[in-house]
Design a protein around this motif. Sequence first.
Motif, PDB file in Angstrom:
ATOM      1  N   ARG A  41      15.111  73.166 -76.074  1.00 24.49           N
ATOM      2  CA  ARG A  41      16.402  73.631 -76.499  1.00 24.49           C
ATOM      3  C   ARG A  41      16.300  74.681 -77.649  1.00 24.49           C
ATOM      4  O   ARG A  41      15.379  74.782 -78.409  1.00 24.49           O
ATOM      5  CB  ARG A  41      17.587  72.665 -76.978  1.00 24.49           C
ATOM      6  N   SER A  42      17.319  75.694 -77.805  1.00 26.15           N
ATOM      7  CA  SER A  42      17.262  76.585 -78.922  1.00 26.15           C
ATOM      8  C   SER A  42      17.850  75.828 -80.084  1.00 26.15           C
ATOM      9  O   SER A  42      18.124  74.632 -80.091  1.00 26.15           O
ATOM     10  CB  SER A  42      18.161  77.649 -78.664  1.00 26.15           C
ATOM     11  N   PRO A  43      17.348  76.221 -81.361  1.00 27.34           N
ATOM     12  CA  PRO A  43      17.691  75.220 -82.421  1.00 27.34           C
ATOM     13  C   PRO A  43      19.137  75.105 -82.716  1.00 27.34           C
ATOM     14  O   PRO A  43      19.701  74.211 -82.975  1.00 27.34           O
ATOM     15  CB  PRO A  43      17.170  76.060 -83.714  1.00 27.34           C
ATOM     16  N   GLN A  44      19.990  76.144 -82.169  1.00 28.12           N
ATOM     17  CA  GLN A  44      21.296  76.092 -82.467  1.00 28.12           C
ATOM     18  C   GLN A  44      22.142  75.026 -81.618  1.00 28.12           C
ATOM     19  O   GLN A  44      23.011  74.231 -81.914  1.00 28.12           O
ATOM     20  CB  GLN A  44      22.196  77.363 -82.128  1.00 28.12           C
ATOM     21  N   ALA A  45      21.489  75.085 -80.289  1.00 31.88           N
ATOM     22  CA  ALA A  45      21.879  74.009 -79.183  1.00 31.88           C
ATOM     23  C   ALA A  45      21.741  72.592 -79.599  1.00 31.88           C
ATOM     24  O   ALA A  45      22.509  71.584 -79.463  1.00 31.88           O
ATOM     25  CB  ALA A  45      21.430  74.402 -77.755  1.00 31.88           C
ATOM     26  N   GLN A  46      20.564  72.378 -80.228  1.00 31.75           N
ATOM     27  CA  GLN A  46      20.104  71.272 -80.620  1.00 31.75           C
ATOM     28  C   GLN A  46      20.780  70.727 -81.769  1.00 31.75           C
ATOM     29  O   GLN A  46      21.199  69.621 -81.966  1.00 31.75           O
ATOM     30  CB  GLN A  46      18.634  71.238 -81.226  1.00 31.75           C
ATOM     31  N   ALA A  47      21.227  71.677 -82.672  1.00 29.38           N
ATOM     32  CA  ALA A  47      21.944  71.455 -83.947  1.00 29.38           C
ATOM     33  C   ALA A  47      23.392  70.882 -83.397  1.00 29.38           C
ATOM     34  O   ALA A  47      23.790  69.818 -83.796  1.00 29.38           O
ATOM     35  CB  ALA A  47      21.953  72.455 -84.789  1.00 29.38           C
ATOM     36  N   ARG A  48      23.981  71.472 -82.628  1.00 30.38           N
ATOM     37  CA  ARG A  48      25.267  71.354 -81.971  1.00 30.38           C
ATOM     38  C   ARG A  48      25.415  69.649 -81.385  1.00 30.38           C
ATOM     39  O   ARG A  48      26.190  68.928 -81.599  1.00 30.38           O
ATOM     40  CB  ARG A  48      25.901  72.154 -81.197  1.00 30.38           C
ATOM     41  N   SER A  49      24.265  69.458 -80.583  1.00 35.04           N
ATOM     42  CA  SER A  49      24.316  68.201 -79.978  1.00 35.04           C
ATOM     43  C   SER A  49      24.143  67.183 -80.860  1.00 35.04           C
ATOM     44  O   SER A  49      24.426  66.136 -80.780  1.00 35.04           O
ATOM     45  CB  SER A  49      22.811  68.192 -79.018  1.00 35.04           C
ATOM     46  N   ASP A  50      23.163  67.384 -81.614  1.00 30.12           N
ATOM     47  CA  ASP A  50      22.816  66.271 -82.990  1.00 30.12           C
ATOM     48  C   ASP A  50      24.240  66.132 -83.730  1.00 30.12           C
ATOM     49  O   ASP A  50      24.718  64.894 -84.110  1.00 30.12           O
ATOM     50  CB  ASP A  50      21.694  66.746 -83.878  1.00 30.12           C
TER      51      ASP A  50
END
Length: 629
Positions: free
Chosen positions: A103-112
Amino acid sequence: MSLPPSFLDEIRARVPLSRVIGRKVTWDLRRSNQARGDWWAPCPFHGEKTASFHCDDQKGFYYCFGCHAKGDALTFLREADGLGFMEAVQLLAAEAGLAMPERSPQAQARSDRAGQLRDVLEQATRWFRMQLRAGTGAQARAYLAGRGLDEADWDRFEIGFAPDDRHALLTELRARGVDESLVVESGLAARPDNGSPYDRFRGRIIFPIRDAGGRAMAFGGRAMDPNARAKYLNSPETPLFDKGRNLYMLGPARAAVARGAPLVVAEGYMDVIALIRAGFEGAVAPLGTAITEDQLRLMWRVSPEPVIALDGDTAGLRAAMRLVDLALPMTGPGQALRFALMPPGQDPDDLLRAGGAQAMAAIIDKARPLVDLLWQRETEGKSFDSPERLAALDHALAQAVARIPDAATRGHYERALKTLKWQSFGRKPEPRPAPGRRGDRRAPRLDLPMPQTVASATAMQEEAGVALQEAVVLAICARHPQLADGIEARLERLHPTDRPRADLLYAILCGCMDPAAEAALETLMRNPHVRQAVAIANPEHPRAADLLRNALDRLEARRGSESEQARAERELSGDTADEGLTWRINQAHRARERAERVGFDAAADIGAEDASAAEALRAKAENEIWRRR
């Protein structure tokens, strides 16, 4: 996150669609062909007993021939379990034994972040439930007991209590190491522009709100203080919660509807809980707002015909009328609504406590379709004592029906509204005396006195001719119901010659043939002249509409000629008789002959000359052509 198409194709290839769907349905093995990957089952999206849901493993798609649901494995998980797209992909990838692409860092951050918010909401749910059983929850427990809820119900619906303290929940969550920003972002606390955050829910009974997958996303709170500014308070919009796109108790309701329960949409949390406790497990409610388009679509994904159960007060009726405008542009095959209006002054909870489940079942069984509410809205409290007011009603109804996108549904609405108009404003035409009875003359039908000094030698023959033309018109309309649309006004002026024909005309105008009308049609068809008419003997005749117009023109011309002749004859016994009588009668006969010049079997321009002649006759009659100027 963008996923490569090859990854999704690999998932679909490794996980058979029937394996994903088979967790939600029971396959009809007699109809299914397992070797070919061809599966049939009752649809999981709407209650039914027949196997109309088809799953094709080779193509990787499903389709329901009842509610028209369709899609692939990802679509099914999103619709049936309420999963997001990435969640559905993750689930199938794990089942297929595939690692998710990076995942992109932004998508991973939103999921977390979303996962952290859900964890905070789950902690708050447990704390609220503990407070209900603590000393501070005594008043709330007494209130719930008064509403008939015991501890088993508290557990079943995860009911809790928020003490009347500005910082009780915040203090508890901070002690557990939860970051203050998460508490605010989850909607549990509010932060003023200049000041420290405080608990949003205080002195309220708490109802957790979960998504279709059962995950906590928000809360609703009922105030214990009768003087509170808001009786009910919901969580604000958050990254997890959009109140216009969700429904209270959606997940359990979807499962209940799949088992055959009706989807009942109530107004509040306590109504839903009361309905579920009474056995109506397909109950849901909007979340503090009027029903939205997204919520309607969500309901129709669960059931093709939700029942809207509204309070029996002015506000409830207003909400129903607003919903009419919202639903009309969205309604169609498989997307209908019915309205169960409670008795005045009662909501579903009141009705269940007063009359039990049987009273509620009776209200649901008698739920009214959307077209009835549309009619009630446009007619209730209004007077239609003039042609202009009736025309205004027609205009309003036509505008509303025109918003329905599906042509077939529009047609059914138009016929249903036509029936309601006849029931409210119309009446069956009174039959004239049968031929041979006393008073059987044309003048009485027109409310004009018939002089007894003049007798027509061809009266019986004339009557028979009119009756035959009338029979042909009625038979054509009965054989071609669609031709009656647009000529209702002309048909209403027929004034049939007997009661059975009046019954048949009423059925044609209402679009609903009943046994009396069928019997009248059968009687007409016994006449060989009627039976052998071209448009009747050949139901597929391409010029049936022209033949019908021709028959109406001839009938109207003959009746118009007779009424004008009767008027001229009447002057013979009065003071207005003069030497122009012969000329006046001759003019009436000539006008009629011109209208009847074209026969039923004319090959070209059929009906055109009759129409112009009939119109000319009507114009001359209005101008009293026999009078000398």
